[in-house]
Write an enzyme that holds these catalytic residues in place. Structure first.
Site, PDB file in Angstrom:
ATOM      1  N   CYS C 466       0.795  -1.221   0.000  1.00  0.00           N
ATOM      2  CA  CYS C 466       0.000   0.000   0.000  1.00  0.00           C
ATOM      3  C   CYS C 466       0.830   1.275   0.000  1.00  0.00           C
ATOM      4  O   CYS C 466       0.563   2.208  -0.753  1.00  0.00           O
ATOM      5  CB  CYS C 466      -0.993  -0.013   1.146  1.00  0.00           C
ATOM      6  N   HIS C 510      -2.804   0.487   6.920  1.00  0.00           N
ATOM      7  CA  HIS C 510      -2.959   0.763   5.492  1.00  0.00           C
ATOM      8  C   HIS C 510      -2.558   2.204   5.222  1.00  0.00           C
ATOM      9  O   HIS C 510      -2.553   3.051   6.123  1.00  0.00           O
ATOM     10  CB  HIS C 510      -4.418   0.516   5.080  1.00  0.00           C
ATOM     11  N   ASP C 526      -7.489   5.049  -3.569  1.00  0.00           N
ATOM     12  CA  ASP C 526      -6.641   3.982  -3.022  1.00  0.00           C
ATOM     13  C   ASP C 526      -6.078   3.137  -4.145  1.00  0.00           C
ATOM     14  O   ASP C 526      -6.738   2.221  -4.653  1.00  0.00           O
ATOM     15  CB  ASP C 526      -7.455   3.109  -2.052  1.00  0.00           C
TER      16      ASP C 526
END
Lengths: 362, 303, 732
Positions: C466, C510, C526
């Site tokens: 991420c 995250h 994202d």
């Protein structure tokens, strides 16, 4: 102010818990307050509560609350520890002025009581670790300087069981007044004969048994030169050897200890008499006690011998001139049968008849 | 009744001492419990008759010793006399070497003599000139005592009193009993002719059976409560452990006489006054008797 | 005459002996008196010493992690010394030694307090004092002092040991500490006895404590207190690419959430914790401005408008369900695990009215104090609310800033995107699409990258997680002139159906991007979702096997049971208990208190609370009094005798009183004797009754006979009661 308060307190206590030789503690007589440590404990509880609040920590708050609740539980335990405790005063051993009286007190309780401290005001305490159904004896001391009937006052019973957080206590009057004898003060024996008839032997010897002819005493081995009249022939005939019969008789008239009181030296005179009474008893001598009273009948104790006579004399001395003696208040303590108010001529120990009887039998 | 001999014995004694079944039972219980008996009463109340009849009925060798103030220990225990033929001292046993000794008017004798007897009672043996002689078995002493108030008596010291398991007093007979007594003719000879009801061996067996009488915890607690109460009386010195044992033993004998093999509080109560009376030393005027009754009244047997 | 006089001589003599005897006895009594009678003062018994030893160990061992090595050493020496004293091998240390040790320790601690923190230094000082006082204990007073400090140390332990097991353990320690006080008053020497008394006292205090816990008022913190210095866990305020992969290896719980009404879907669960705006080419950091606001938050709490007020003005225009004019809102309660950091977690756009936290302008929730212990707070989220519809020049500048001369290839790519898609929205989606189209690979163990981080990732490795994707995306956005920033937090959550809450673990950490668009404000992008859509939609476990990731470093984690259904259920059950514990005990505050009280009392008024309190306290008082034995004054009697006594008592109402000293047989005989004529039946029953009583009490029966006798006894008692109180009263 303080005195007024304490007087009030005493009156209140006397109303609430009247004197009694036997006492069972109950809710009427038990007081409970936090002890010093208890206050520290409450401080800790508060501190922890603040601590827990500031850190927003419920467990710390919980701990503080638990400790608070524990305090509450301790109050009940303290109460239960004393409640139902039975106390009974026994008669203390004889004691002279200036000595410490130890009051024996029996304690028992249907459940267990722990760690009970007994003491009289301003005196050393006595700690009883555990009291159960069988009696437990506590010896509570009471320092005393006076002669006469001494009452120790209210006994304090105190306990901080189970954790020392609260002090449960009670003041009870076990009604254990005690006769304290006059303090013995060593002095020469000052004896007086009842009759002034010419006695040549010293008065110190009067009233003692000496070897004589009146009373059969027993047998002893024959020593050469002893009168043959005294030999126990019957025993010799039985083959038990030569034995001599011994006889004894009291010597002279009994003597008297006399008190002619002088107001300034009265206590000293009593002290001296107290010592002399003990001394004469130790010497196993017959004597009487004659206490003159300036206003009132004289106290006269007939001559006698032995411990009960000694005790009667000491009591008379202890109570001389005190309120109790004139009031004759506590019959329980006085041995009245030995105290007579009439001069009494001691019995003469004529026993020729008995002696001859013995002779016959021998 | 547990034993026919016993019931016969009781019956027989009741005919000798009329109207006093309670005292007779106590005396018998004392013997069954292997204790010595002290009978205290005025002269002429039948003390001697009771003891004589007891010895006679039990078939024990019997000797009466009349105590006087000039009596010496040797008069009771016996003396060693030089035997010219054998050229040595030979011990002539005194009257005490009998299975049942009646020490009549024991408080007339001097303390020295009294203690000689009492020591013999305690140890069941005597020592003369360094030689120990055993006394016969069974060995009982029944002592009689005149009330102390009577003149010319030496009261037994408390320590010696403890050696007697029981003290009983007989008391004046009831009107009917006295009437009956006057009607019957009783001479010393009739006492001697009393039939023997038990053998000494049977007596020992009965004693053993007495020991087997069971006492439950509740009952032992009752005994202890009584003893404890006696110790906490303000005007008395309490009962000794020896007294506790004597009380249990006597109560067992009483239960046995009642034909029971277990103890109930009533047994203890029956013997308590006799066992405790003479051991409770009172400092006050209160007599032992009144005290023991006070103790009994103060303890609840239901516990 | 003569004999009489001899008699008196005899009596006096024996009286003399008696006196001698009694004086001996009293001498013996006196010596006994000195041996144990009067208060021997302050000697500490061996039993107390034993319990002190135990307490010392029990109190200090949970504080192990707070002590400095020096403190630990001194404690150990003290303990050994004490054991030496207990065993009798060592003498007590001289007082000056102890004093100088204490002063020395205090000075050292004062010197190091800067590095270990003030509170830690104080705790250490307390521990040292505790240990040192312990070896120079001389009087009961000292024992009490040690016990008091012991309680305080237990409270200190509670600060960061709050699980249920810890609580049980520490209650045990409290009992041990209390036992020390118990020993001061015990004549019994068996330790079991002492332990039992101590435990009993505390157990009996529990009900009242629980009640007080429920009703005593709760306050907000009264003043600022120093914090413990602790190793921080969880997210930090700077993110070097790679940091998050460390977190993914942790199976520790981060926080738990329970939603009041509806709960969002897995893909919506973006828990915002930090916003990172400064990028130096290697690390993402918070902006200095927001850092300052955080720092001053306690004294000048920042504020931002409640999104609830902003929303109704919005028209439901483009977004999803148009039919529903009501804006969507999620209300939830979060219980954050101690991280020793102030970050809190919320779904966008979060707002909380709790007084323990502030709402920062970058739409985050921020705790006023570090989360040193489990912390619960309420929050609401309005997913439709917009963030920052206007962007200040300064903000814009910060969020466009890129380190000079870095990642030239990426800048070039961004320029290409800009040229191709002039419209920002389209451009951003094209960038997102880039991750999808190129062979990017989502991995928790990416190959190392060099100084030109983004270039290396985008063009060489094409593998990462991420943080890599978000970092690259933001770089491209900024390079193409769109303000963008990094947001870190947690994504997802494990649902516990038993207690109806979500658990968020550290491995769910995250990072994602936020881009500012005209009229829309900050919008979440994202890029990870383009590479690994399962990670977002179905949770972390859908993408990675636990063994590879979060279980790698925690071999004993209960999360291992996830694959086994029934064990997993058990695990969740335990977790729910722990959750309730956090909710109702640790998180019990004024609000919950009101809720509970109103549940019991209806509307809460002071009078009602007072009534409730006094009733409860009364009940508890009675309970304790009963358990203490206040209601049992009489000697505890054997039930059989008690029954016998009862019957006798009833009889006494009919004028047949049993004299207290009369034995049962004698009483029965007396009774039967007097009443045989009037009531033969009664006498018969009473006879049986007495017989069986005597048998039970005095006959030492065998068990079988005993039972039979008991049966007879009870039957007779019943019959007697019937005769006495039944309709046909037999006795008048």
């Amino acid at each position: 102010m303080k005195r007024v308060f304490s007087a009030f307190l005493q009156r209140w206590l006397a109303r609430r818990m009247p004197p009694s030789a036997e006492f069972t503690l109950s809710h009427r007589s038990i007081f409970i307050l936090p002890s010093g440590f208890g206050f520290v404990w409450l401080g800790l509880v508060l501190l922890l509560y603040l601590f827990g609040t500031n850190y927003q920590n419920n467990l710390v708050i919980g701990l503080s609350i638990l400790l608070l609740s524990l305090f509450n539980t301790c109050i009940l335990y303290s109460y239960k520890n004393l409640a139902g405790l039975r106390l009974r005063a026994l008669t203390p051993p004889e004691v002279y002025a200036g000595e410490t009286i130890t009051f024996p007190i029996l304690l028992n309780s249907n459940h267990s009581s722990h760690h009970i401290n007994l003491n009289y005001p301003n005196n050393l305490g006595y700690l009883v670790k555990h009291v159960g159904t069988p009696d437990e004896q506590a010896l509570v001391s009471f320092a005393n300087q006076q002669r006469g009937i001494v009452s120790a006052g209210r006994l304090k019973i105190e306990s901080t069981y189970p954790l020392g957080l609260c002090r449960a206590w009670s003041h009870i009057d076990l009604d254990n007044a005690h006769i304290v004898y006059a303090q013995p003060f060593e002095s020469p024996l000052q004896l007086e004969a009842a009759t002034e008839s010419g006695q040549d032997e010293p008065l110190e010897q009067a009233g003692k048994y000496i070897a004589g002819i009146d009373e059969y005493k027993g047998l002893k081995p024959h020593v050469l030169g002893e009168s043959l009249k005294q030999v126990a022939w019957k025993q010799w005939a039985q083959g038990r050897g030569m034995l001599t019969k011994e006889f004894e008789q009291p010597q002279g008239d009994p003597v008297w200890l006399k008190l002619a009181p002088t107001p300034t030296h009265l206590e000293q005179q009593l002290s001296q008499l107290s010592w002399q009474v003990n001394r004469l008893s130790q010497l196993e001598q017959y004597f009487g006690l004659w206490l003159q009273q300036p206003n009132g009948e004289d106290i006269i104790l007939a001559p006698a011998l032995g411990n009960s006579h000694r005790i009667a004399c000491q009591r008379a001395l202890a109570l001389y001139g005190t309120h109790a003696q004139t009031q004759n208040k506590s019959d329980k303590i006085l041995v009245n049968h030995e105290l007579s108010h009439k001069p009494h001529i001691p019995p003469h120990r004529h026993s020729t008849h008995a002696a001859s009887h013995v002779e016959d039998r021998l | 009744m547990a034993h026919s001999g016993l019931s016969q014995l009781l019956q027989q004694l009741e005919q000798v001492l009329l109207g006093k079944p309670w005292q007779i039972r106590l005396a018998l219980a004392c013997i069954l419990a292997r204790g010595h008996l002290l009978i205290e009463d005025l002269p002429g109340m039948g003390k001697t008759s009771l003891s004589h009849a007891l010895a006679q009925s039990l078939g024990l060798s019997y000797q009466r010793i009349q105590f006087t103030s000039d009596m010496l220990p040797a008069d009771i225990l016996g003396v060693s006399i030089f035997d010219k033929h054998q050229a040595q001292f030979v011990f002539h046993p005194g009257p005490i070497f009998k299975q049942m000794v009646l020490a009549d008017e024991i408080n007339r004798a001097s303390p020295k003599t009294q203690s000689a007897l009492l020591e013999a009672m305690a140890e069941q043996q005597i020592s003369v000139d360094g030689i120990t002689h055993r006394l016969p078995n069974p060995f009982f002493v029944i002592a009689t005592q005149n009330p102390t108030e009577q003149s010319g008596t030496f009261p037994l010291p408390e320590s010696q009193l403890d050696r007697f398991m029981m003290r009983i007093s007989i008391g004046y007979p009831s009107h009917d009993a006295e009437l009956a007594m006057l009607k019957t003719v009783q001479t010393p000879q009739t006492l001697d002719n009393l039939p023997q009801c038990l053998t000494p061996l049977a007596l020992t067996q009965l004693q053993e059976q007495c020991d087997k009488v069971t006492a439950s915890d509740a009952l032992l607690n009752y005994i202890l409560a009584l003893i404890h109460d006696s110790r906490s009386q303000t005007d008395a010195i309490g009962l000794s452990p020896r007294a506790t044992k004597a009380l249990l033993q006597a109560a067992k004998a009483w239960a046995f006489l009642e034909g029971r093999h277990y103890l109930v509080p009533e047994d203890v109560q029956a013997v308590f006054c006799s066992v405790a009376e003479h051991r409770l030393r009172t400092s006050s005027q209160l007599q032992g008797e009144a005290l023991s009754e006070r103790i009994l009244a103060g303890v609840n047997p239901i516990m | 005459m003569s004999l009489k006089s001899i008699t008196t001589a005899m009596t006096t003599k024996s009286a003399d002996q008696q006196r001698l005897h009694s004086s001996k006895a009293s001498a013996a009594q006196l010596s006994a008196y000195h041996a144990n009678g009067p208060q021997t003062g302050d000697n500490i018994s061996r039993q107390t010493l034993f319990w002190l030893l135990l307490t010392n160990l029990a109190v200090l061992s949970p504080l192990f992690d707070k002590t400095t090595p020096w403190t630990l050493g001194i404690c150990a020496i003290c303990l050994l010394w004490r054991i030496g004293i207990y065993v009798g091998k060592v003498a007590k240390p001289p007082r000056y030694l102890v004093t100088s040790l204490a002063i020395g320790a205090a000075i050292t601690l004062a010197l190091v307090s800067g590095t270990i923190g003030l509170l830690n230094a104080l705790v250490n000082l307390l521990i040292l004092g505790y240990a040192l006082k312990y070896i120079e204990m001389r009087s009961v007073r000292d024992v009490r002092a040690v016990v008091i400090v012991g309680y305080f140390l237990i409270a200190l332990t509670f600060i960061d040991h709050q699980s249920m097991l810890n609580t049980v353990h520490l209650i045990g320690v409290t009992i041990i500490n209390t036992c020390v006080l118990v020993t001061l008053y015990q004549s019994q020497h068996r330790w079991q006895h002492t332990a039992w008394i101590g435990a009993k006292l505390l157990l009996q205090s529990m009900p009242l404590a629980l009640l007080l816990f429920l009703v005593l008022p709760r306050f907000a913190p009264l003043w600022l207190v120093p914090n413990m210095k602790e190793a921080q866990t969880g997210l930090s305020d700077s993110l070097a690419v790679g940091d998050i992969s460390k977190l993914t290896r942790s199976s520790a719980l981060a926080f738990r959430v329970s939603f009041t009404d509806a709960s969002p879907t897995q893909a919506e669960l973006y828990w915002r914790a930090l916003v990172l705006e400064d990028y130096d080419g290697l690390t993402w950091r918070q902006d200095a401005g927001i850092k300052q606001i955080q720092k001053d938050a306690f004294f000048f709490p920042p504020s931002r408008p409640d999104p609830a007020r902003q929303l109704p003005s919005l028209t439901p225009k483009t977004q999803n369900s148009t039919s529903n004019s009501q804006p969507r809102v999620y209300r939830y309660q979060v219980i954050a695990e101690p991280s020793h950091q102030p970050w809190l977690f919320g779904l966008d756009v979060a707002y909380s009215q709790d007084d323990k936290l502030v709402n920062l302008p970058d739409y985050r929730l921020y705790a006023l104090r570090n989360v040193d212990q489990r912390m619960g707070y309420n929050a609401s989220s309005w997913p439709q609310a917009k963030m920052d519809l206007t962007l200040s020049a300064k903000q814009r500048q910060i969020n466009l800033n890129l380190p000079a001369d870095s990642n030239p290839r990426t800048r070039q790519l961004a320029a290409e995107f800009k040229a191709k898609y002039p419209e920002p929205h389209k451009r951003l989606w094209a960038m997102m699409g880039y991750f999808n189209q190129q062979p990017f690979f989502y991995t928790l163990t990416p190959p190392p990258i060099g100084r030109q981080q983004v270039d290396d990732f985008l063009f060489e490795n094409k593998a990462g997680f991420c943080a890599h994707y978000a970092s690259a995306f933001i770089f491209m956005a900024r390079a193409s002139g769109i303000p963008a920033r990094m947001v870190t937090g947690y994504q997802g959550g494990e649902y516990n159906p038993q207690a109806n809450y979500l658990s968020v673990y550290q491995y769910m950490a995250h990072a994602w991007a936020e881009v500012w668009l005209e009229n829309e404000g900050w919008v979440r992008f994202d890029p990870t979702a383009m590479v690994a859509p399962n990670r977002i939609e179905q949770g972390f476990d859908a993408e990675f096997s636990p063994e590879q990731s979060y279980l790698q470093e925690s071999p004993f984690s209960s999360l291992r049971f996830k694959s086994m259904p029934w064990l997993n259920e058990l695990r969740q059950r335990f977790a729910s208990v722990d959750y309730y514990w956090s909710l109702w005990v640790l998180g019990f505050n004024q609000e919950r208190q009101n809720k509970v009280l109103s549940g019991i009392l209806g509307e809460v008024t002071k009078a009602k609370v007072a009534m409730f309190m006094s009733v409860c306290i009364g009940l508890i008082g009675i309970y304790i009094a009963y358990s203490v034995g206040l209601f049992r004054f009489k000697r505890e009697q054997d039930p059989i005798s008690a029954k016998y006594q009862r019957i006798c008592q009833r009889l006494s109402k009919f004028g047949i009183a049993r004299p207290a000293h009369l034995g049962p047989n004698a009483f029965a005989a007396q009774l039967i004797d007097t009443h045989q004529q009037q009531s033969p039946q009664f006498c018969r029953e009473f006879d049986t009754f007495t017989q069986s009583y005597v048998a039970l009490k005095y006959q030492n029966l065998a068990d079988k006979d005993y039972q039979e006798a008991l049966k007879r006894f009870n039957a007779a008692a019943k019959a007697l009661n019937w005769l006495l109180f039944g309709p046909s009263k037999q006795l008048k």
